[in-house]
Structures are given as C-alpha cells and as structure tokens.
Design an enzyme around this catalytic site. Structure first.
Site, mmCIF file in Angstrom:
data_model
loop_
_atom_site.group_PDB
_atom_site.id
_atom_site.type_symbol
_atom_site.label_atom_id
_atom_site.label_comp_id
_atom_site.label_asym_id
_atom_site.label_seq_id
_atom_site.Cartn_x
_atom_site.Cartn_y
_atom_site.Cartn_z
ATOM 1 N N CYS A 131 0.824 -1.205 0.000
ATOM 2 C CA CYS A 131 0.000 0.000 0.000
ATOM 3 C C CYS A 131 0.858 1.254 0.000
ATOM 4 O O CYS A 131 1.393 1.648 1.045
ATOM 5 C CB CYS A 131 -0.920 -0.027 1.214
ATOM 6 S SG CYS A 131 -1.935 1.452 1.352
ATOM 7 N N CYS A 134 -0.460 4.110 2.190
ATOM 8 C CA CYS A 134 -0.269 3.921 3.635
ATOM 9 C C CYS A 134 1.191 4.179 4.014
ATOM 10 O O CYS A 134 1.469 4.773 5.042
ATOM 11 C CB CYS A 134 -0.612 2.499 4.069
ATOM 12 S SG CYS A 134 -2.063 1.802 3.312
ATOM 13 N N ASP A 135 2.118 3.705 3.205
ATOM 14 C CA ASP A 135 3.523 3.660 3.627
ATOM 15 C C ASP A 135 4.474 4.526 2.806
ATOM 16 O O ASP A 135 5.617 4.744 3.213
ATOM 17 C CB ASP A 135 4.037 2.203 3.532
ATOM 18 C CG ASP A 135 3.179 1.261 4.364
ATOM 19 O OD1 ASP A 135 2.699 1.693 5.421
ATOM 20 O OD2 ASP A 135 2.992 0.111 3.940
#
Ligand code: NAP
Length: 309
Positions: A131, A134-135
């Site tokens: 992701c 997300c990261d």
C-alpha cells in the site's frame, strides 16, 4: 435475532446497509479489521460518479457509513470468525460471541495478493508493502529508488503516487504492456520518474540478512538474464484475492474462492446474499460493488417479505 447481518464494510457492505436500513430492517454491519475496506487505503478516487474533482477513499467510505447509520444501521467493529449456514436462522460467531440472523449479506471484499518469493514475508514492513498511500511517505523511502510490481491500475496508481517520494520508481511487469486502463497507462508512460522494466519477474527480495529491503533480484522472462536492482522499497500490486475463507464448505465458491451467485445476488444458500469484490472477478470497481450492495439489499428485503406473506 437480527433480520439482516452484513459482513464487511466496503462499498458493497455500506450500500447494502443503507438500503436495508431504509427498508426498516435494522441491519448490523460487522466491519472486520479494516473498516471501510480496501478503498480506505486509496488516495483519490476519480471514477466514483458524483465527485467531479475526485474524492479521498477514506472520506468516501466514512460518508457511506454515516449515510447508512443515519437510517438506523448499527456498525460493530467485529470480525466474523465462522458461520453456520446449514440451517436457518443462521449462526455467526463474531469475536467469540454468537449472533443469530434471518438473512446474511456477504460483502467481505478482497485482499492484496502476495508474490510468494523469498524475502517477501520476512521483509514485510521492513521495506516490503502492499500500500503506497499507507507507507509511501515513510522517511526510509524518501529520495530512494523504489520498485512497484504489477501492470494493472493498482500498480500504476502506486507508481504515480510514489513519484512524490522516490528518486526513481521502477515498474516491474511480467509482460511488455500494461493491463491498466488507458488513462492510467498514459500517465505512467508520460511520467519521467517512472521507469518500466518489461518482461521481468522479481524472483527474490533482498536482503533478509540485513533485515531491510536493499534491492530485488530480477529475471528477464524472455532472455532468462538475471540481475540485481538496488532499491529501498518494494510495493507489490499484483491484484487481489476474495476474502471468503470463513465461508468454505458453507456456500459454493469457484476454484479461486469467489462466491458463486445464483439468481441475482443469491448464493447457494437461500437467505444468504453476496455483493462486491468477494463475488466479482470481472469488474471490481467501487461503483459496481456499491451497485451490487444495493441489489443484495433489495433481494434480502424481498426474501424476508415473501416469507412473511
Ligand atoms: P489486476 O487488474 O488484476 O492487475 C494485476 C496485475 O498484476 C496484472 O498486470 C498482472 O499481470 C500482475 N500479476 C498478477 N499476478 C502476478 C504475479 N504472480 N507476478 C507478477 N505479476 C502479477 O489488479 P489491480 O491492478 O489490483 O486492479 C484490480 C481492479 O481494481 C481492476 O478492475 C482495476 O481496474 C481496479 N482499480 C481501478 C483503479 C482506478 O481506476 N483508479 C485503481 C486500482 C484498481 P498480467 O497483466 O500479466 O496479468
């Protein structure tokens, strides 16, 4: 006893909740461990009708939940562990507690597929991720070469997003053309920070000994030539598999685990309906999942009404 239990809280789940709530069936939604589903990990959703400027995935899901709750949906942060669909009313075990339902709508969605190469599992969260939104902004990825694996819309979206952070974003794809939609493919081809590596597979993620990602082993699938590409992050975007493990043996699924629909949204068990990516290997869009959630709600409502006639 609940009239309608909805398992899953993505586009399909909240839309099914909205419709069954408005039909005064007082649905309960068990959200699972990722409330809002996969879309909450997306940045801007540009293809959900009604949002000409696009809408943040998390915001879209929060709005869907609020809309469903406005009409009486109960949302429960619970994870369904097992189900018994062998007789009605159905039994569902949620975090160790038994819940009884007259009808069930399965809307459990899909999860990221894993590549299955050495280093992938051991380096997850140490440079391997599924992701980018997300990261991607983590300091470890800033101004570093990054690798995205896949050739679909997800891989293109991840690669484009990562151009904000990485020095170079390598898009490793096993063929020499993208599966992604034309508009996404064009954006990728036009971006000078993205460098496609065609006809290639990642055969290992390095370096487990150093306990962090330092590169990938590549194999050119046409020439067989192997090489090493240095990078600080590996973003795997090779598609999704249905979240249907808990229904094994209870309802019919195909060989890949997708729930098989009978008439409309009906599954092989009367009273159990299905909507969204867990039953869709073809369209897999937010809007088609929402539409399927609506259909499942209408089917469940009619099923209950027919019984009471
Ligand atoms: P996808 O369309 O199934 O694409 C998966 C990609 O990964 C394919 O290019 C595939 O290669 C590759 N792949 C699969 N298994 C692999 C393996 N073991 N090793 C290496 N490569 C592998 O999945 P997706 O990109 O996640 O998209 C899923 C659905 O969501 C699609 O319908 C897509 O349109 C939609 N989506 C839309 C957007 C958007 O519109 N902005 C964003 C994200 C997703 P091959 O091409 O060779 O099969």
């Amino acid at each position: 006893m609940h009239k309608v239990v909805i398992i899953g809280s993505g586009c399909a789940g909240w839309t099914a909740a909205l419709y069954t709530a408005r039909a005064q069936l007082a649905p309960i939604v068990f959200t699972g461990i990722q409330p809002g589903g996969l879309l909450t990990t997306t940045s801007i959703v540009e293809n959900f009708p009604g949002f000409p400027e696009g809408v943040d995935g998390y915001e879209l899901m929060t709005r869907m939940q609020k809309q469903a709750e406005r009409f009486g949906t109960k949302a429960s942060f619970g994870t369904v562990e097992s189900v018994d669909f062998s007789k009605r009313p159905f039994s569902i075990i949620v975090d160790g507690e038994k819940v009884i339902a007259e009808t069930v709508i399965i809307a459990t969605g899909a999860s990221h597929k894993h590549l299955g190469v050495p280093g992938e599992d051991l380096l997850e969260t140490k440079g391997v991720t599924y992701c980018a939104t997300c990261d991607g902004a983590l300091p470890v990825f800033r101004n570093q070469p990054l690798v995205v694996i896949g050739g679909g819309d997800s891989a293109c979206e991840e690669a484009l997003y990562l151009t904000r952070f990485g020095s170079t974003v390598y898009l490793v794809h096993r063929r020499d053309s993208l599966r992604a939609s034309k508009i996404m493919a064009e954006r990728v081809h036009a971006h000078k920070t993205i460098k496609p590596i065609w006809d290639s597979a990642v055969t290992e993620i390095l370096d487990v000994k150093q306990d962090k990602v330092t590169g990938v082993k590549l194999k050119n699938l046409k020439t067989g030539v192997e090489s090493i590409l240095d990078c600080a992050g590996v973003f795997i975007a090779i598609g999704h598999g249905p979240n249907t493990e808990i229904f094994k043996g209870q309802i019919e699924t195909d060989a890949n685990g997708f729930v098989i629909r009978k008439e409309g949204s009906m599954t092989s068990v009367p009273g159990v309906f299905v909507a969204g990516d867990c039953a869709d290997n073809v369209y897999r869009q937010a809007i088609t999942a929402a539409g399927a959630g609506c259909a499942a709600a209408i089917d469940a409502e009619r099923f209950l009404a027919a019984e009471n006639e």
